[in-house]
Write an enzyme that holds these catalytic residues in place. Structure first.
Site, PDB file in Angstrom:
ATOM      1  N   HIS A 186      85.631  77.515  52.830  1.00  0.00           N
ATOM      2  CA  HIS A 186      84.980  76.739  51.982  1.00  0.00           C
ATOM      3  C   HIS A 186      84.943  75.501  52.347  1.00  0.00           C
ATOM      4  O   HIS A 186      83.927  74.558  52.284  1.00  0.00           O
ATOM      5  CB  HIS A 186      85.691  76.975  50.490  1.00  0.00           C
ATOM      6  CG  HIS A 186      85.072  77.742  49.816  1.00  0.00           C
ATOM      7  ND1 HIS A 186      85.812  79.070  49.652  1.00  0.00           N
ATOM      8  CD2 HIS A 186      84.164  78.164  49.051  1.00  0.00           C
ATOM      9  CE1 HIS A 186      84.951  79.966  48.867  1.00  0.00           C
ATOM     10  NE2 HIS A 186      83.845  79.327  48.578  1.00  0.00           N
ATOM     11  N   ARG A 291      77.438  75.857  42.819  1.00  0.00           N
ATOM     12  CA  ARG A 291      78.791  76.518  42.543  1.00  0.00           C
ATOM     13  C   ARG A 291      79.208  75.565  41.351  1.00  0.00           C
ATOM     14  O   ARG A 291      79.345  74.142  41.509  1.00  0.00           O
ATOM     15  CB  ARG A 291      79.592  76.105  43.534  1.00  0.00           C
ATOM     16  CG  ARG A 291      79.075  77.277  44.723  1.00  0.00           C
ATOM     17  CD  ARG A 291      79.983  77.015  46.025  1.00  0.00           C
ATOM     18  NE  ARG A 291      79.673  78.099  47.125  1.00  0.00           N
ATOM     19  CZ  ARG A 291      78.874  78.225  48.010  1.00  0.00           C
ATOM     20  NH1 ARG A 291      78.280  76.950  48.225  1.00  0.00           N
ATOM     21  NH2 ARG A 291      78.562  79.255  48.926  1.00  0.00           N
ATOM     22  N   ARG A 325      76.010  78.955  38.839  1.00  0.00           N
ATOM     23  CA  ARG A 325      76.935  80.309  38.872  1.00  0.00           C
ATOM     24  C   ARG A 325      78.189  80.012  38.209  1.00  0.00           C
ATOM     25  O   ARG A 325      78.681  78.981  37.937  1.00  0.00           O
ATOM     26  CB  ARG A 325      77.323  80.502  40.378  1.00  0.00           C
ATOM     27  CG  ARG A 325      77.992  81.594  40.531  1.00  0.00           C
ATOM     28  CD  ARG A 325      78.490  81.988  41.741  1.00  0.00           C
ATOM     29  NE  ARG A 325      79.521  81.071  42.359  1.00  0.00           N
ATOM     30  CZ  ARG A 325      79.786  81.070  43.667  1.00  0.00           C
ATOM     31  NH1 ARG A 325      79.289  82.053  44.534  1.00  0.00           N
ATOM     32  NH2 ARG A 325      80.595  80.191  44.069  1.00  0.00           N
ATOM     33  N   GLU A 422      77.717  90.691  46.011  1.00  0.00           N
ATOM     34  CA  GLU A 422      78.568  90.410  47.078  1.00  0.00           C
ATOM     35  C   GLU A 422      79.739  91.318  47.163  1.00  0.00           C
ATOM     36  O   GLU A 422      80.536  91.173  48.270  1.00  0.00           O
ATOM     37  CB  GLU A 422      79.055  88.944  47.022  1.00  0.00           C
ATOM     38  CG  GLU A 422      79.582  88.545  45.703  1.00  0.00           C
ATOM     39  CD  GLU A 422      79.954  87.064  45.388  1.00  0.00           C
ATOM     40  OE1 GLU A 422      80.138  86.350  46.361  1.00  0.00           O
ATOM     41  OE2 GLU A 422      80.178  86.579  44.274  1.00  0.00           O
ATOM     42  N   ASN A 444      78.250  85.534  52.465  1.00  0.00           N
ATOM     43  CA  ASN A 444      79.631  85.252  52.769  1.00  0.00           C
ATOM     44  C   ASN A 444      80.951  86.321  52.403  1.00  0.00           C
ATOM     45  O   ASN A 444      81.605  86.807  53.270  1.00  0.00           O
ATOM     46  CB  ASN A 444      80.376  83.832  52.315  1.00  0.00           C
ATOM     47  CG  ASN A 444      79.219  82.821  52.664  1.00  0.00           C
ATOM     48  OD1 ASN A 444      78.490  82.785  53.492  1.00  0.00           O
ATOM     49  ND2 ASN A 444      79.188  81.861  51.713  1.00  0.00           N
ATOM     50  N   ASP A 445      80.946  86.750  51.305  1.00  0.00           N
ATOM     51  CA  ASP A 445      81.772  87.810  50.543  1.00  0.00           C
ATOM     52  C   ASP A 445      81.342  89.093  50.984  1.00  0.00           C
ATOM     53  O   ASP A 445      82.105  89.721  51.526  1.00  0.00           O
ATOM     54  CB  ASP A 445      81.867  87.807  49.062  1.00  0.00           C
ATOM     55  CG  ASP A 445      82.754  86.378  48.776  1.00  0.00           C
ATOM     56  OD1 ASP A 445      83.977  86.481  49.302  1.00  0.00           O
ATOM     57  OD2 ASP A 445      82.579  85.455  47.849  1.00  0.00           O
ATOM     58  N   ARG A 455      87.491  86.006  55.143  1.00  0.00           N
ATOM     59  CA  ARG A 455      86.534  84.680  55.716  1.00  0.00           C
ATOM     60  C   ARG A 455      87.056  83.484  55.775  1.00  0.00           C
ATOM     61  O   ARG A 455      86.711  82.556  56.506  1.00  0.00           O
ATOM     62  CB  ARG A 455      85.357  84.528  54.407  1.00  0.00           C
ATOM     63  CG  ARG A 455      86.187  84.182  53.191  1.00  0.00           C
ATOM     64  CD  ARG A 455      85.287  84.058  51.935  1.00  0.00           C
ATOM     65  NE  ARG A 455      84.200  82.849  51.904  1.00  0.00           N
ATOM     66  CZ  ARG A 455      83.513  82.638  51.067  1.00  0.00           C
ATOM     67  NH1 ARG A 455      83.171  83.426  50.086  1.00  0.00           N
ATOM     68  NH2 ARG A 455      82.775  81.586  50.922  1.00  0.00           N
ATOM     69  N   CYS A 492      71.997  83.528  49.080  1.00  0.00           N
ATOM     70  CA  CYS A 492      72.660  82.261  48.911  1.00  0.00           C
ATOM     71  C   CYS A 492      73.741  82.046  49.549  1.00  0.00           C
ATOM     72  O   CYS A 492      74.407  81.085  49.713  1.00  0.00           O
ATOM     73  CB  CYS A 492      72.643  82.110  47.632  1.00  0.00           C
ATOM     74  SG  CYS A 492      74.085  82.810  46.670  1.00  0.00           S
TER      75      CYS A 492
END
Ligand code: PEP
Ligand code: MG
Length: 537
Positions: A186, A291, A325, A422, A444-445, A455, A492
């Site tokens: 992150h 987010r 989200r 994801e 990403n996930d 990650r 995304c």
């Protein structure tokens, strides 16, 4: 700052956020001294008083630079530090022979446990503030300070937390070189969204604070005390990169279209409302991912705080979609007083799983979202969906809350509600989700779960590449499924803004990408160079 010499040390790393920076190095690790007791209660009392006063002054200084939301939290911390009920037990312990650091730690620990045991989630969340206060006073006692890098410095540490990143003023330039870290973390995401050049995985490096360095976060190099030739080469490469970005910026307001004429929607990802202010709405198709974890950074936010944050972005978007989200806490995003301790948090109570396990907290967010939906083009997205039952349970809660608002006569609207794709189970078998309003692939996930490569773990970062055929085939499968049943599909994850990954994503059938603001120019330029017929690999 050390003068450049003819010595050249070059270390390499993985690019986590593209760009170039040069300047003095600043080593963030270390600096916390251990406390040396005096053995005299009068001295210990004096030291603790001084440390409390110094901590309150530090927080007041931070407050002066904060927005309203953060200032309120800091104000609470000052009130706690100045509260005699908190410090009296520590002063009492000093009179019976304890040193200031031990007395303070014991007094605070007792208080922290009291807060953590509280039934009320909002109250329990305050324990994080207490821990923060406790550490600050201990640092003040041991003579350590919150050391800030000078403007434009290249920061070096083993790893960096999102909060550490956010406490630094990046407007003045600078960059980051981490010994460990991962480009999927992150903090890397924050660096990309702010356009801060960043390398990860350099390993330990022999440097001192003040050494002049060149950070090339395009080819993945850090030159320490560079010679003339290295400086010259750096200047050439950074100028070429700058020209590329400038050329891309000059087309930023053009709609994104592939070289063979296929329109591609390009939206942006933001983590805080203030980020939207830096983007010209004419350069994108709206927000593809807002987010909401930032709202939970210091504990659980109330309805009005959330509503105000959503409203601010909705107003900025001027009718374009804003995809918000629901909170994706857990995994590497712990929220004090909300997330739970787990041995494997990425596979635990995270995202929608956690929201559904704490409906009283989820309802607060749902109320704010439904009210905000009344004021603009809002879409809501559910993170970490793995089973249809989760989607159904969330939809039921949205309906229930909507009825409550109806009964109370509070204006609200029911937004389009979609899911993040994801978790591999959903990407492999999207069929149960045929009635969902939209899919947004969280690469990403998805990548970390498909490749079994965390990650946040630099040691396995190379495995985490969205262009792996296994991941691309899942993306292709989801895009195809969406097309067949009229479900809009976008992506995304961070790969959406990576010029190297964009051709493969378009070849996989995607026509909507949501990218971090700093990636917009190069992402749009990459789309313009791509043909839909280019091969995915
Ligand atoms: C993702 O997983 O790709 C995503 C966009 O969500 P986050 O990075 O916040 O987990
Ligand atoms: Mg995710």
């Amino acid at each position: 700052m050390s003068q450049p010499t003819t010595r050249l040390d070059r270390v390499t790393g993985t690019v986590a956020s593209i760009g170039y920076a040069s300047g003095p190095l600043f080593i963030l690790d270390g600096g916390d001294g251990a406390y040396a007791p005096s053995g005299d209660p009068a001295v210990e009392t004096k030291r603790l008083r001084a440390a409390l006063a110094r901590s309150a002054a530090e927080i007041a200084e931070l407050m002066a630079k904060s927005n309203d939301e953060t200032a309120a939290i800091l104000e609470f911390q000052i009130a706690m530090i100045e509260d005699d009920n908190l410090s009296d037990p520590a002063f009492a312990a000093i009179t019976t022979g304890a040193d200031a650091a031990t007395a303070w730690t014991d007094a605070l620990l007792a208080e922290v446990h009291g807060y953590e045991a509280a039934e009320d989630a909002y109250f329990a969340a305050r324990s994080a503030d207490l821990r923060d206060i406790s550490n600050r006073v201990l640092r003040a006692l041991s003579g350590a300070t919150d050391r800030q890098p000078p403007p434009g410095a290249i920061l070096h540490a083993r790893d960096l937390t999102p909060t550490q990143f956010l406490s630094i003023d990046w407007k003045q330039g600078g960059g980051i070189a981490l010994g460990a870290g991962s480009s999927a973390s992150h903090v890397a995401m924050l660096a990309r969204s702010r356009g801060v050049p960043m390398l990860v995985g350099t390993g330990p490096i022999a440097v001192a604070t003040g050494d002049f360095v060149l950070l090339d976060a395009e080819r993945g190099r850090l030159d320490i005390l560079p010679d003339t030739e290295a400086r010259h080469e750096f200047l050439k490469a950074s100028t070429a990169h700058l020209h590329l970005v400038q050329a891309a910026r000059s087309h930023l307001r053009d709609p994104a279209v592939t070289a063979d004429g296929a329109p591609v929607e390009v939206l942006v990802n933001i983590a805080e409302p203030a980020e939207a202010d830096t983007i010209d709405i004419a350069t994108c198709d709206g927000i593809g991912l807002m987010r909401t974890e930032f709202l939970f950074r210091h504990g659980l936010p109330d309805e009005e705080t959330q509503y105000a944050a959503y409203r601010r972005v909705i107003e900025w978007a001027a009718g374009k979609p804003v995809t918000i989200r629901t909170v994706d806490a857990g995994g590497d995003k712990p929220v004090p007083g909300y997330t739970v301790e787990e041995t494997n948090p990425f596979l635990g109570l995270r995202g929608i799983r956690l929201s559904l396990s704490r409906p009283e907290i989820f309802r607060v967010q749902i109320r704010a979202l439904l009210r905000a939906s009344f004021t603009g083009n809002v879409k809501v997205m559910l993170p970490m969906i793995s089973a249809l039952s989760e989607y159904t349970a969330a939809m039921n809660l949205f309906r229930e809350v909507s009825e409550e608002l109806n009964a109370a006569g509070i204006p609200h609207d029911f937004p389009l509600i979609g899911i993040m794709v994801e978790v591999p189970a959903v990407a492999i078998h999207p069929e149960p989700f045929r009635d969902v309003a939209f899919f947004s692939i969280g690469s990403n996930d998805l990548a970390q779960y498909v490749m079994a490569a965390g990650r946040d773990n630099g040691a396995v970062a190379a495995l985490n590449d969205v262009r792996h055929p296994a991941i691309l085939s899942l993306i292709h499968h989801v895009a195809n499924y969406g097309e067949r049943y009229g479900i809009p599909v976008g992506l995304c994850g961070d790969a959406a803004g990576d010029p190297a990954a964009i051709p493969a994503l378009i070849a996989s059938g995607l026509r909507a990408l949501s990218v971090s603001p700093a990636q917009l120019p190069l992402a749009k330029a990459a789309i313009a160079r791509t043909r839909t017929t280019d091969s995915a690999e």
